[in-house]
Write an enzyme that holds these catalytic residues in place. Structure first.
Site, mmCIF file in Angstrom:
data_model
loop_
_atom_site.group_PDB
_atom_site.id
_atom_site.type_symbol
_atom_site.label_atom_id
_atom_site.label_comp_id
_atom_site.label_asym_id
_atom_site.label_seq_id
_atom_site.Cartn_x
_atom_site.Cartn_y
_atom_site.Cartn_z
ATOM 1 N NE ARG A 236 10.364 -34.762 -11.384
ATOM 2 C CZ ARG A 236 10.505 -35.287 -12.589
ATOM 3 N NH1 ARG A 236 9.643 -34.963 -13.554
ATOM 4 N NH2 ARG A 236 11.497 -36.115 -12.864
ATOM 5 C CD GLU A 265 3.001 -37.652 -10.894
ATOM 6 O OE1 GLU A 265 3.773 -38.564 -11.277
ATOM 7 O OE2 GLU A 265 3.069 -36.493 -11.324
ATOM 8 C CG HIS A 283 4.816 -37.860 -14.744
ATOM 9 N ND1 HIS A 283 5.233 -37.680 -13.448
ATOM 10 C CD2 HIS A 283 5.844 -37.414 -15.511
ATOM 11 C CE1 HIS A 283 6.452 -37.174 -13.425
ATOM 12 N NE2 HIS A 283 6.836 -37.004 -14.671
#
Length: 318
Positions: A236, A265, A283
């Protein structure tokens, strides 16, 4: 007929079977995409008004948003991480929160080794050299026989450890709740966090984001690392202090780093992207076709179980 909203960009994308499972069980599915819809927020809140279930991507679910969802019975995260959901607020309203833990463990573990090899053997850099019309020797480092530090030994951490054995790596680990079976099987040695930071040639992070892990890797930790160390984070954003990471890479305090997750993000402009010894990916560690099919089925079953009065396979509680 149950009304289900999906904001996940990948639910049902690689296999329609999870969608068909829901439809066979009297579910109408409404797909809403933030990426493709400039009026997403308004449509999302409006759709929540009579929704029975929510298949969630990365949108943040707060107590205020839940106030727009009087009929909602379940939030099914299409993935494992639930740090974007106010679980306490959901529980107060009687809404079940469920996820799909471990379904993408093989995908993430494979990706970690892809990043590890790319960093150590400078694969990205070598490819760019050839594509730019040059042909020079670029010397990297072996993984074989090196010390790997694994922070977090849950389902994904365990798969990374199993793969590392194939590279004959010396594996040390840190976890607040150690799995002593791993030590009994001679797969890993648990050590204090500081020893991981000081001793590992490669450090890979597989822990949740919470108050204890926020900025877990910062300036003090980078100052303690080997100059030859590589850092990988597929867990994360926010676990690694990005400003401190930039300083460590820019001044060669460590040799390289790869992040699949970021504090913000999409990443936008970020000075880390200027560095040759840094790899960024969007990601996607858990996004193999095989993993997404499995996550889709678990998500659909979580929805169906709750709407038909059964317990969810993977309910998350505070």
């Amino acid at each position: 007929m149950f009304k289900i909203i999906s904001t996940s960009p990948t639910f049902g994308k690689y296999s329609k079977e999870p969608i068909e499972l829901l439809r066979r069980n009297d579910c109408e599915i409404i797909f809403l995409s933030r990426q493709q819809n400039p009026s997403f927020n308004n449509e999302f809140l409006s759709a929540l008004n009579d929704a029975d279930g929510l298949i969630l991507g990365f949108e943040k679910i707060t107590e205020e948003i839940l106030s727009y969802a009087p009929k909602l019975k379940i939030i099914a995260k299409h993935g494992a991480g639930v740090d974007n959901i106010d679980i306490s607020a959901a529980q107060k309203r009687g809404i079940v929160v469920a996820n799909a833990p471990g379904a993408n463990r093989h995908a993430v573990a494979d990706f970690v080794f892809g990043l590890m090899l790319s960093l150590s053997r400078r694969i990205n850099e070598s490819s760019l050299v050839v594509k730019n019309g040059n042909w020079i020797n670029i010397i990297g480092n072996d993984i074989y026989g090196k010390t790997l530090g694994v922070i977090g030994t849950g389902k994904i951490g365990k798969e990374v450890i199993r793969r590392a054995k194939g590279f004959n790596m010396n594996i040390i680990a840190f976890d607040l709740y150690p799995d002593r079976t791993l030590e009994q099987l001679n797969l890993v040695k648990y050590v204090p966090f500081k020893e991981i930071i000081q001793s590992a040639d490669f450090i890979t992070i597989h822990t949740d984001f919470n108050n204890k892990s926020a900025s877990m890797i910062g300036k003090n930790e980078f100052d303690l690392m080997k100059n030859e160390a590589f850092l990988i984070n597929t867990a994360r954003g926010g676990i690694v202090d990005e400003d401190a990471l930039y300083e460590a890479l820019h001044f060669n305090k460590i040799k390289g780093a790869a992040l699949d997750v970021f504090e913000v993000e999409p990443i936008g402009k970020n000075k880390l992207l200027e560095l040759d010894n840094f790899i960024a990916t969007p990601h996607i560690a858990g996004y193999s076709e095989e993993a997404l099919v499995e996550v889709g089925f678990i998500t659909a079953r979580n929805i169906m179980n709750v709407l038909t009065g059964l317990n969810s396979e993977y309910e998350v509680k505070v």
